[in-house]
Design an enzyme around this catalytic site. Structure first.
Site, PDB file in Angstrom:
ATOM      1  N   ASP A   4      34.233  43.736  35.371  1.00  0.00           N
ATOM      2  CA  ASP A   4      34.430  44.485  36.433  1.00  0.00           C
ATOM      3  C   ASP A   4      33.763  43.653  37.618  1.00  0.00           C
ATOM      4  OD1 ASP A   4      34.444  46.543  38.376  1.00  0.00           O
ATOM      5  OD2 ASP A   4      33.102  47.875  37.522  1.00  0.00           O
ATOM      6  N   ASP A  99      40.371  45.409  39.830  1.00  0.00           N
ATOM      7  CA  ASP A  99      39.254  44.765  39.733  1.00  0.00           C
ATOM      8  C   ASP A  99      38.499  44.697  38.367  1.00  0.00           C
ATOM      9  OD1 ASP A  99      38.611  47.319  40.138  1.00  0.00           O
ATOM     10  OD2 ASP A  99      37.228  47.152  41.746  1.00  0.00           O
ATOM     11  N   GLU A 100      39.325  45.069  37.361  1.00  0.00           N
ATOM     12  CA  GLU A 100      38.562  45.621  36.323  1.00  0.00           C
ATOM     13  C   GLU A 100      39.849  45.345  34.969  1.00  0.00           C
ATOM     14  OE1 GLU A 100      36.001  49.417  34.638  1.00  0.00           O
ATOM     15  OE2 GLU A 100      37.490  49.602  36.108  1.00  0.00           O
TER      16      GLU A 100
END
Length: 421
Positions: A4, A99-100
């Site tokens: 993350d 973003d993950e």
């Protein structure tokens, strides 16, 4: 592992604007136009600012923050670099947002080292890009997800096999994916406040809160879920969606509502992945389990459900007769090579005997152009709302008409969980 990126949008802005480093940075819409915070740097979070907060509230909490509307092409470029780093370690990557991402680094053919060593190396390479990430390691996806949030920013949290239940048990229910505000309130009414409480709860209680997902949520909260990392081994050859019905459909209006719903889902997935299809395929399953399909080539590639829907309605006549019960409908969009599948004419076009008056033709053209603009604006607006607030933020009448007659089998198309490219 679950990686993350920490305060990702704000971190990229601080990387690109050295003068902003160490200052509160907020990426989001204008406070004067009912904007919403997309991401806040950790300096801004110290003032209570967080994602999805109204920009006007964020401005009151942190009046001296640096505001920016964001540079999404830059964020996507940085995200792709991070994903490339992860793929260097294992091909089993499941990106769930910009973003993950999950990565299967179980020791074996592709990851011969300790998962902890692999995670550290990935984190160091991300550091070298100028942003940071937090990593959770566990034997299941839900454990890895919760662990990634345990030591932010720039932490690595390892939950070794056999310690999942002890790690999860004392954590508040809000920490588990799938337990939203409504479920939290319902659980608290039963005195259930921790993940350990959920794992030990009465079956009837969990069913009253989670319905068909009761067992899945118990397994997650006990660290015993078995969901695999869903990775993309090659570019998609088609994008599809289908709906199974709890009760067979026999009325055309109900069937067309379901077709419009699957067309909308396919259209959105195409747009999210920057694809346009040249072929549309309709699939139906009769009550006797017989499957029938029909296909049509498009004049021009597109990703527009308002083009797909009438085509599906027309194809329906080829595979279904009025009154015949249907238990499933589906649609697939394919041929992403950009080549329009146009049928050449066998004859030269002959002039129309009596041409319409020029002003009538122009009026029709203007009317069609206006309708196209309205339709394009509607599609764009609904995409923007769903990108920000989730797939359920906007629902049309066709979806509500179909919603009460579903079997509960949800699609797990990875495109649903990606940000637009």
């Amino acid at each position: 592992m679950l990686l993350d990126l920490d305060a990702f949008f704000a971190s990229v802005e601080q990387l690109d604007h050295p003068a902003w480093r160490g200052k509160p940075v907020i990426v989001g819409g204008s406070a004067d136009r009912r904007g919403v915070v997309s991401t806040a740097s950790y300096e801004a979070r110290a003032f209570g600012v967080h994602s999805a907060m109204p920009a006007a509230v964020a401005r009151r909490l942190c009046p001296d923050a640096v505001w920016t509307g964001g540079h999404f092409a830059r964020y996507r470029d940085m995200s792709q670099k991070v994903m490339a780093i992860m793929r260097d370690e294992s091909p089993f990557l499941q990106q769930v947002s910009i973003d993950e991402a999950f990565l299967d680094i179980t020791p074996g053919a592709y990851a011969k080292e300790s998962p902890v060593d692999v995670a550290r190396r990935i984190q160091q390479r991300v550091d070298a890009l100028g942003v940071t990430c937090s990593v959770g390691l566990g034997a299941t996806k839900s454990v890895a997800k919760v662990a990634s949030e345990q030591n932010k920013p720039h932490g690595i949290t390892v939950v070794y096999p056999g310690r999942e239940r002890a790690f999860l048990a004392p954590l508040p229910i809000a920490r588990m994916s799938g337990i939203g505000p409504a479920s939290q309130k319902a659980l608290l009414r039963f005195g259930i406040s921790t993940l350990g409480d959920v794992a030990a709860a009465d079956e009837g209680v969990l069913r009253s809160v989670f319905g068909k997902n009761a067992q899945m949520m118990r397994a997650r909260c006990a660290g015993a879920d078995t969901d695999p990392v869903i990775y993309e081994s090659e570019p998609a050859k088609s994008v599809s969606n289908e709906i199974s019905f709890a009760h067979d459909l026999t009325e055309r209006t109900d069937i067309e509502a379901a077709l419009a719903t699957v067309a909308a889902k396919v259209g959105r997935r195409l747009r999210m992945n920057g694809l346009e299809a040249s072929t549309v395929t309709l699939k139906v399953r009769l009550s006797n389990l017989q499957i029938r399909t029909a296909q049509r080539q498009l004049d021009e590639p597109c990703a527009d459900e308002y083009v797909f829907s009438p085509i599906l309605y027309a194809l329906l006549d080829k595979v279904w007769a009025p009154g015949v019960p249907l238990r499933l409908v589906g649609m697939a969009a394919s041929r992403f090579d950009g080549a329009a599948a146009q049928q050449p004419s066998l004859f030269e076009e002959e002039p129309v005997a009596e041409a319409a008056p020029e002003d009538t033709v122009q009026n029709r053209q203007r009317s069609r152009m206006a309708q196209d603009q309205v339709r394009a604006g509607l599609v764009q607006a609904t995409d923007i709302v769903r990108n920000r607030f989730g797939e359920g933020a906007v629902q049309f009448g066709r979806e509500l008409r179909t919603k009460g007659n579903l079997t509960g089998t949800a699609s797990k198309n990875p495109a649903d969980y990606k940000k637009p490219r």
